[in-house]
Design a protein around this motif. Structure first.
Motif, mmCIF file in Angstrom:
data_model
loop_
_atom_site.group_PDB
_atom_site.id
_atom_site.type_symbol
_atom_site.label_atom_id
_atom_site.label_comp_id
_atom_site.label_asym_id
_atom_site.label_seq_id
_atom_site.Cartn_x
_atom_site.Cartn_y
_atom_site.Cartn_z
ATOM 1 N N ASP A 196 -88.259 -55.307 18.596
ATOM 2 C CA ASP A 196 -88.190 -54.154 19.488
ATOM 3 C C ASP A 196 -87.964 -54.651 20.908
ATOM 4 O OD1 ASP A 196 -88.802 -52.703 17.286
ATOM 5 O OD2 ASP A 196 -90.754 -51.998 17.964
ATOM 6 N N ILE A 197 -86.925 -54.141 21.563
ATOM 7 C CA ILE A 197 -86.628 -54.559 22.928
ATOM 8 C C ILE A 197 -86.284 -53.331 23.775
ATOM 9 C CG2 ILE A 197 -85.787 -56.817 22.156
ATOM 10 C CD1 ILE A 197 -82.946 -55.864 22.697
ATOM 11 N N VAL A 198 -86.437 -53.475 25.082
ATOM 12 C CA VAL A 198 -86.037 -52.452 26.041
ATOM 13 C C VAL A 198 -84.632 -52.798 26.520
ATOM 14 C CG1 VAL A 198 -86.552 -51.308 28.222
ATOM 15 C CG2 VAL A 198 -88.422 -52.093 26.745
ATOM 16 N N VAL A 218 -74.803 -57.849 16.097
ATOM 17 C CA VAL A 218 -76.060 -57.316 16.621
ATOM 18 C C VAL A 218 -76.012 -55.805 16.496
ATOM 19 C CG1 VAL A 218 -75.174 -57.295 18.990
ATOM 20 C CG2 VAL A 218 -77.633 -57.209 18.588
ATOM 21 N N MET A 219 -77.129 -55.234 16.096
ATOM 22 C CA MET A 219 -77.247 -53.789 15.954
ATOM 23 C C MET A 219 -78.423 -53.288 16.787
ATOM 24 S SD MET A 219 -76.543 -53.351 11.845
ATOM 25 C CE MET A 219 -76.461 -51.566 11.938
ATOM 26 N N PHE A 220 -78.255 -52.130 17.401
ATOM 27 C CA PHE A 220 -79.299 -51.503 18.202
ATOM 28 C C PHE A 220 -79.570 -50.115 17.626
ATOM 29 C CE2 PHE A 220 -76.815 -54.274 20.909
ATOM 30 C CZ PHE A 220 -77.733 -54.956 21.692
ATOM 31 N N PHE A 232 -84.625 -50.902 18.255
ATOM 32 C CA PHE A 232 -84.869 -51.895 17.211
ATOM 33 C C PHE A 232 -83.582 -52.687 17.028
ATOM 34 C CE2 PHE A 232 -84.693 -53.103 12.672
ATOM 35 C CZ PHE A 232 -85.843 -53.877 12.606
ATOM 36 N N ILE A 233 -83.659 -54.003 17.106
ATOM 37 C CA ILE A 233 -82.458 -54.836 17.033
ATOM 38 C C ILE A 233 -82.445 -55.680 15.769
ATOM 39 C CG2 ILE A 233 -82.174 -54.951 19.531
ATOM 40 C CD1 ILE A 233 -83.199 -57.899 19.313
ATOM 41 N N VAL A 234 -81.237 -55.984 15.323
ATOM 42 C CA VAL A 234 -81.001 -56.928 14.228
ATOM 43 C C VAL A 234 -79.898 -57.871 14.689
ATOM 44 C CG1 VAL A 234 -80.317 -57.235 11.832
ATOM 45 C CG2 VAL A 234 -81.645 -55.219 12.495
#
Length: 505
Positions: A196-198, A218-220, A232-234
Motif C-alpha cells: 500500500d502506497i500513497v 506495475v499496477m495501481f 494497492f500496488i503490484v
C-alpha cells in the motif's frame, strides 16, 4: 460470554473472525487469540466474492461492508509510452436477479473487513486477545487442554476447551502440532512486490496497469482510502530488484517512473511492502478429533492470489460446531467438514493455479486475456451434493446423487429455472408478503447462522398441521418453518405469499 469458552480460535484473519461471530450468534462461548501485538495492516486479499457477500448478509454485516468498500474498478491499460490505451473489465457487471441479489465482486481491504468483523464481535462482549500465543495443546476424549502465553507474562496458562480451531496462518502452530501434511509447492520464480502506497498523479476511478507480466510491469488499484490517495500496488519484472525495493523507497519510486514513463507520478509514502511468492498447498485433512484447521491463505490451504479467493472464508465449520456444542447434533456431524471442504479446495487450487500459469506465461498467444476472470470464481455454484449429510429425494437425475467424481464442485451458479438439488446454494426470492404483518420480505430474511430454515411449498389450501408438529420436535430455536403459498393465497398463521410479478413469471 463466559470466560470459559467452548471453542478457542487461534488467529484473527477473516476465517477466524467469521467462525467466532457465527458461534457468538449461536450463543456458544468462544475466545479468539492472536500472537501479534497489533492487527496486520494492508489490503492483501481485497476481493469479496458474491457468495461471501451473502454470508455477510446472514451475519448482519453486509451493510457495513458495502458502506466501507466498493465495486471492482475497470482496468485502464497504458501503452509503452505511458499513454492510456484501452479500458476493460475483469468481470462484466451483472444486474441483480431475484434469485441472486449479489452478482458482482466487491473490493474491501482485508484490514478494513476484519475491523468490521471485530466491531460486530464486540456486540457479544468478545474482544480479540492480542499478544497471546498458543504454545501447545493436548487432546483428550472430551476436551482439549491448551497452553497459552501472554507477551507481558512470563508464565504460561492452561485452559480446557471443547474444541480448538486453528486459523493461525500458513506458518501457524496448530497444523504443525496435528502433524497434517501441507502438500503442494512454492513458485519462487514468480514473486511480485505488493503493498500500500500513497501516490499522486493518478485518479481513483480505474485500476491502472502499466506493462505486462512477466515483463516489467506495475499496477495501481485504488482502495477504499481513496481520499488519502492510497493505492494497492503490484510490481514485478526482470529488471526489478525486489530486495532493494523493500529497503529503499527512492529506488522503488524511480523504477515505477521508468516503467510507467510517467515522471509526474509522485510516491509520497510507503505504508507497507511485501515480497509475495505464490504458495499452492493444502492439508490432507481439516480435522483431527477435537482440533480443526481452517482458512484460505491460512492454516488449511494457501493458493495463488490470481483467483481472488483468499478472503472468502468458509462458513462451513461455525454452524456445525455450534450445533454440536449446544448438543443439538452428534459430534459425528463435524466429520462432514473435511468431507465437504477438501474437494472444493482441491478444485479451487486447480482453477487459481491455471489462472496463475496463464498470467505468467511469456509465450501466451496474442489476444489472450489473462486478467479476465470467469464468473465461476464468484462461488455461487459451489455445492456439496455428494456430502454424506445431504439427502436428495427430488429424482431430478433419475434418483440419487451423482458421485463427486462426475461433478464440478465450483460449477456454474444455478440459474433461475434450473433444477435445484440438495447441497446447492439456496437462492433468494423477493416480493413475499408476510401473512401476519402484510410486510414485504424475501427468503434471505428468513435464513441465518443460528437456525435452519424449512421452506414448505403448498400448492393449495391444506392442513399443514402434521408437518409443523413434526418440526416442533426439534429443539426450540433451531428450526424456522416458512410456508410459501402461490400468489393470491393468504393464511392467518405464519406464512409467506408471493406477489404476482410479470418479471418473475
Amino acid at each position: 460470554m463466559s470466560t470459559l469458552p467452548d471453542v478457542l480460535i487461534v488467529g484473527t484473519g477473516p476465517t477466524g473472525l467469521v467462525c467466532a461471530l457465527t458461534l457468538a450468534q449461536n450463543g456458544v462461548p468462544v475466545r479468539i487469540i492472536e500472537k501479534l501485538s497489533d492487527y496486520p495492516a494492508g489490503q492483501r486479499g481485497a476481493g469479496i466474492m458474491p457468495r461471501t457477500l451473502e454470508i455477510y448478509d446472514f451475519l448482519g454485516l453486509l451493510g457495513d461492508v458495502k458502506a466501507a468498500g466498493g465495486p471492482i474498478p475497470e482496468i485502464l491499460q497504458y501503452n509503452a509510452e505511458g499513454q492510456p490505451e484501452k479500458v476493460f473489465s475483469i468481470q462484466p457487471y451483472c444486474e441483480p436477479t431475484p434469485a441472486i441479489p449479489e452478482h458482482n465482486i466487491y473490493m474491501l481491504g482485508q484490514d478494513a473487513a476484519c475491523r468490521i468483523l471485530r466491531t460486530h464481535l464486540k456486540k457479544y462482549n468478545i474482544q480479540v486477545e492480542l499478544s497471546t500465543e498458543l504454545v501447545s495443546f493436548e487432546q483428550h476424549d472430551d476436551h482439549v487442554t491448551v497452553v497459552m502465553k501472554e507477551q507481558s507474562d512470563a508464565e504460561t496458562k492452561s485452559l480446557d476447551v471443547k474444541y480448538l480451531v486453528g486459523a493461525d496462518g500458513a506458518k501457524g502452530i496448530v497444523r504443525k502440532v496435528l502433524g497434517l501434511e501441507f502438500l503442494g509447492e512454492t513458485r519462487h520464480s514468480m514473486h511480485v512486490l505488493i503493498g500500500d502506497i500513497v501516490v499522486e498523479g493518478l485518479d481513483n476511478i480505474y485500476w491502472h496497469k502499466f506493462g505486462e507480466i512477466p515483463n516489467d510491469s506495475v499496477m495501481f488499484r485504488p482502495t477504499e482510502r481513496y481520499n488519502e490517495n492510497i493505492f494497492f500496488i503490484v510490481c514485478s519484472g526482470p529488471t526489478f530488484d525486489y530486495q532493494k525495493a523493500l529497503e529503499n523507497d527512492e529506488y522503488l519510486a524511480r523504477w515505477i517512473q521508468e516503467v510507467t514513463k510517467r515522471p509526474d507520478l509522485k510516491i509520497v509514502r510507503v505504508e507497507y511492502l511485501a515480497d509475495y511468492r505464490p504458495n499452492i498447498r493444502m492439508v490432507n485433512a481439516f480435522q483431527k478429533n477435537r482440533v480443526f484447521v481452517a482458512g484460505g491463505s491460512d492454516a488449511a490451504h494457501v493458493h495463488s492470489a490470481t483467483g481472488g479467493q483468499g478472503m472468502n472464508s468458509s462458513f462451513n465449520l461455525g454452524w456445525k460446531l455450534a450445533l454440536v456444542c449446544k448438543r443439538h447434533s452428534p459430534p459425528s456431524l463435524l466429520q462432514s467438514y473435511t468431507e465437504e471442504r477438501l474437494p472444493v479446495i482441491k478444485e479451487m487450487l486447480q482453477r487459481t493455479t491455471a489462472i496463475l500459469n496463464s498470467t505468467m506465461d511469456p509465450n501466451r498467444k496474442a489476444g489472450d486475456e489473462p486478467w479476465k476472470r470467469p464468473t465461476t470464481l464468484n462461488q455461487l455454484g459451489v455445492h456439496c451434493r455428494w456430502s454424506s449429510i445431504v439427502l436428495n429425494e427430488s429424482g431430478a437425475s433419475g434418483g440419487g446423487v451423482p458421485s463427486r467424481d462426475t461433478l464440478a464442485t465450483y460449477g456454474a451458479a444455478v440459474c433461475e429455472g434450473d433444477d435445484l438439488r440438495a447441497g446447492d446454494r439456496a437462492p433468494d426470492a423477493p416480493w413475499l408478503i408476510d401473512a401476519r404483518t402484510g410486510c414485504t420480505r424475501r427468503l434471505f430474511d428468513m435464513y441465518g447462522p443460528d437456525h435452519h430454515t424449512v421452506l414448505i411449498f403448498a400448492a393449495h389450501d391444506r392442513d399443514l398441521t402434521p408437518i409443523v408438529q413434526r418440526l416442533a420436535c426439534y429443539p426450540n430455536g433451531t428450526v424456522y418453518a416458512v410456508v410459501v403459498y402461490p400468489q393470491g393465497w393468504m393464511k392467518v398463521w405464519p406464512c409467506a405469499v408471493r406477489i404476482p410479478s410479470s418479471s418473475t413469471g
